[in-house]
Enzyme design. Structure first.
Site, PDB file in Angstrom:
ATOM      1  N   LYS A 276     -15.830  -8.046   5.513  1.00  0.00           N
ATOM      2  CA  LYS A 276     -14.416  -8.567   6.479  1.00  0.00           C
ATOM      3  C   LYS A 276     -14.772  -8.222   7.787  1.00  0.00           C
ATOM      4  O   LYS A 276     -15.085  -7.179   8.301  1.00  0.00           O
ATOM      5  CB  LYS A 276     -13.339  -7.732   5.780  1.00  0.00           C
TER       6      LYS A 276
ATOM      7  N   HIS B  95       0.788  -1.102   0.015  1.00  0.00           N
ATOM      8  CA  HIS B  95      -0.018  -0.026   0.206  1.00  0.00           C
ATOM      9  C   HIS B  95       0.870   1.170   0.003  1.00  0.00           C
ATOM     10  O   HIS B  95       0.532   2.261  -0.736  1.00  0.00           O
ATOM     11  CB  HIS B  95      -0.724   0.143   1.285  1.00  0.00           C
TER      12      HIS B  95
ATOM     13  N   SER C  24      -3.048  -7.750   3.188  1.00  0.00           N
ATOM     14  CA  SER C  24      -3.150  -7.810   4.632  1.00  0.00           C
ATOM     15  C   SER C  24      -3.639  -9.035   5.327  1.00  0.00           C
ATOM     16  O   SER C  24      -2.787  -9.574   6.471  1.00  0.00           O
ATOM     17  CB  SER C  24      -4.382  -6.691   4.990  1.00  0.00           C
TER      18      SER C  24
ATOM     19  N   ARG D 206      -2.355  -5.773  -8.650  1.00  0.00           N
ATOM     20  CA  ARG D 206      -1.052  -6.488  -8.227  1.00  0.00           C
ATOM     21  C   ARG D 206      -1.023  -7.856  -9.386  1.00  0.00           C
ATOM     22  O   ARG D 206       0.112  -8.082  -9.954  1.00  0.00           O
ATOM     23  CB  ARG D 206      -1.234  -7.051  -6.990  1.00  0.00           C
TER      24      ARG D 206
HETATM   25  N1  COA Z   1      -0.039  -4.256  -1.966  1.00  0.00           N
HETATM   26  C1  COA Z   1      -0.298  -5.040  -0.771  1.00  0.00           C
HETATM   27  N2  COA Z   1      -1.712  -5.671  -0.691  1.00  0.00           N
HETATM   28  C2  COA Z   1      -2.840  -4.754  -1.249  1.00  0.00           C
HETATM   29  C3  COA Z   1      -2.554  -3.881  -2.035  1.00  0.00           C
HETATM   30  C4  COA Z   1      -1.193  -3.443  -2.442  1.00  0.00           C
HETATM   31  N3  COA Z   1      -0.698  -2.421  -2.941  1.00  0.00           N
HETATM   32  N4  COA Z   1      -3.579  -3.383  -2.549  1.00  0.00           N
HETATM   33  C5  COA Z   1      -4.478  -4.365  -2.054  1.00  0.00           C
HETATM   34  N5  COA Z   1      -4.039  -5.236  -1.427  1.00  0.00           N
HETATM   35  C6  COA Z   1      -4.886  -6.061  -0.445  1.00  0.00           C
HETATM   36  C7  COA Z   1      -5.399  -5.514   0.890  1.00  0.00           C
HETATM   37  O1  COA Z   1      -4.357  -5.493   1.990  1.00  0.00           O
HETATM   38  C8  COA Z   1      -6.306  -6.365   0.982  1.00  0.00           C
HETATM   39  O2  COA Z   1      -6.173  -7.578   1.799  1.00  0.00           O
HETATM   40  P1  COA Z   1      -7.076  -8.400   2.535  1.00  0.00           P
HETATM   41  O3  COA Z   1      -8.295  -8.637   1.398  1.00  0.00           O
HETATM   42  O4  COA Z   1      -6.488  -9.415   3.144  1.00  0.00           O
HETATM   43  O5  COA Z   1      -7.784  -7.343   3.704  1.00  0.00           O
HETATM   44  C9  COA Z   1      -6.955  -6.985  -0.543  1.00  0.00           C
HETATM   45  O6  COA Z   1      -5.624  -6.604  -1.206  1.00  0.00           O
HETATM   46  C10 COA Z   1      -8.170  -6.170  -1.007  1.00  0.00           C
HETATM   47  O7  COA Z   1      -7.609  -4.790  -0.994  1.00  0.00           O
HETATM   48  P2  COA Z   1      -8.798  -3.752  -1.797  1.00  0.00           P
HETATM   49  O8  COA Z   1      -9.023  -4.016  -3.004  1.00  0.00           O
HETATM   50  O9  COA Z   1      -8.023  -2.483  -1.343  1.00  0.00           O
HETATM   51  O10 COA Z   1     -10.059  -3.926  -0.888  1.00  0.00           O
HETATM   52  P3  COA Z   1     -10.560  -3.338   0.338  1.00  0.00           P
HETATM   53  O11 COA Z   1     -11.358  -4.495   1.170  1.00  0.00           O
HETATM   54  O12 COA Z   1      -9.214  -3.110   1.422  1.00  0.00           O
HETATM   55  O13 COA Z   1     -11.142  -2.094   0.031  1.00  0.00           O
HETATM   56  C11 COA Z   1     -12.785  -0.629  -0.796  1.00  0.00           C
HETATM   57  C12 COA Z   1     -12.282  -1.997  -0.667  1.00  0.00           C
HETATM   58  C13 COA Z   1     -12.847  -0.036   0.532  1.00  0.00           C
HETATM   59  C14 COA Z   1     -12.201   0.017  -1.785  1.00  0.00           C
HETATM   60  C15 COA Z   1     -14.108  -0.994  -1.443  1.00  0.00           C
HETATM   61  O14 COA Z   1     -15.005  -1.935  -0.368  1.00  0.00           O
HETATM   62  C16 COA Z   1     -15.263   0.444  -1.193  1.00  0.00           C
HETATM   63  O15 COA Z   1     -15.097   1.143  -1.891  1.00  0.00           O
HETATM   64  N6  COA Z   1     -16.042   0.398  -0.169  1.00  0.00           N
HETATM   65  C17 COA Z   1     -16.901   1.385  -0.020  1.00  0.00           C
HETATM   66  C18 COA Z   1     -18.119   1.026  -0.127  1.00  0.00           C
HETATM   67  C19 COA Z   1     -18.717   1.402  -1.563  1.00  0.00           C
HETATM   68  O16 COA Z   1     -18.746   2.307  -2.203  1.00  0.00           O
HETATM   69  N7  COA Z   1     -19.200   0.160  -2.246  1.00  0.00           N
HETATM   70  C20 COA Z   1     -19.324  -0.072  -3.616  1.00  0.00           C
HETATM   71  C21 COA Z   1     -18.104  -0.289  -4.425  1.00  0.00           C
HETATM   72  S1  COA Z   1     -18.546  -0.320  -6.246  1.00  0.00           S
END
Ligand code: COA
Length: 161
Positions: free
Chosen positions: A42, A17, A129, A91
C-alpha cells in the site's frame, strides 16, 4: 493481564476501526492498537506518526488503549508486547478469505498467539480507509464515517496539493 493487539495500517482511522477498539476495550484489560509503519502493498497518504496521532486523539476517551507503531511481523510485535491475542475485524464475507489466510499464516509462525474476530457495527461494514479517502477527495461528505481530526487532516492534504 488480559491483553489484545488490534493491528492495521489505519490510513486513516475510521469509525469502523474505533467501533472495534471500543468493543475490545470493554473485554480486555489492555488493548494495543498496532500501526504498521510501512506496507509493501500500500502507498500511504499519512506517515505512521500522523496515523498514530489521529488514532490517539480519536480514542482519548478509552483509558486502557495504547497506540504503538510496529515494523515487523505481526506475531513478533505481539510477542514483544507479551500479548497472546490478535483481534481482527470482519466486515463482509469478502474479508474472510484474506483473514483466514493471514490468521493461519500467523498461527504457523507462532502457535502461541491466537487470532480472534469481531464484527463492527453494521453501519460500518461497507467502509474502508481507501473508500473514505476517495469520497472526500471528490468533495463528498464522510462525517458519518470518520472523526473530525481525520477529515481535517485529509482536507489539509488536499489543500497542500
Ligand atoms: N472498519 C472500517 N474499515 C476497516 C475495518 C473496520 N472495522 N477493518 C478493516 N478496515 C479497512 C481498512 O481501513 C483497510 O482499508 P484500505 O485497504 O482501504 O486501507 C482495509 O479494510 C484492510 O484493513 P486491514 O485488513 O486491517 O489491513 P491493513 O492493510 O490495514 O493491515 C496488517 C494489515 C497490518 C494487519 C497486516 O498487513 C500485517 O500484519 N502486517 C505485518 C507484517 C506481517 O506480519 N505479515 C504477515 C501476515 S500473515
Amino acid at each position: 493481564m488480559n491483553k489484545a493487539i488490534y493491528p492495521g495500517t489505519f490510513d486513516p482511522i475510521t469509525f469502523g476501526h474505533i467501533d472495534i477498539i471500543e468493543r475490545c476495550s470493554k473485554i480486555y484489560d489492555e488493548v494495543v492498537v498496532g500501526v504498521l509503519n510501512s506496507s509493501n502493498n500500500k502507498k500511504m497518504l499519512f506517515d505512521a506518526v500522523d496515523r498514530k496521532e489521529m488514532i490517539e486523539k480519536s480514542i482519548s476517551h478509552l483509558d486502557n488503549v495504547n497506540v504503538k507503531i510496529f515494523n515487523s511481523l505481526l506475531v513478533d510485535f505481539a510477542n514483544n508486547e507479551k500479548c497472546k491475542v490478535i483481534i481482527r475485524g470482519l466486515r463482509v464475507l469478502s474479508d474472510f478469505e484474506y483473514e483466514f489466510k493471514m490468521a493461519l499464516m500467523n498461527r504457523n509462525l507462532n502457535d502461541s498467539i491466537t487470532t480472534l474476530f469481531m464484527m463492527p457495527h453494521e453501519k460500518y461494514t461497507h467502509i474502508s480507509s481507501s473508500l473514505l479517502k476517495e469520497v472526500i477527495f471528490l468533495n463528498g461528505k464522510i462525517d458519518d464515517y470518520a472523526p473530525t481530526i481525520v477529515i481535517d487532516r485529509i482536507n489539509k492534504k488536499i489543500n497542500e496539493k
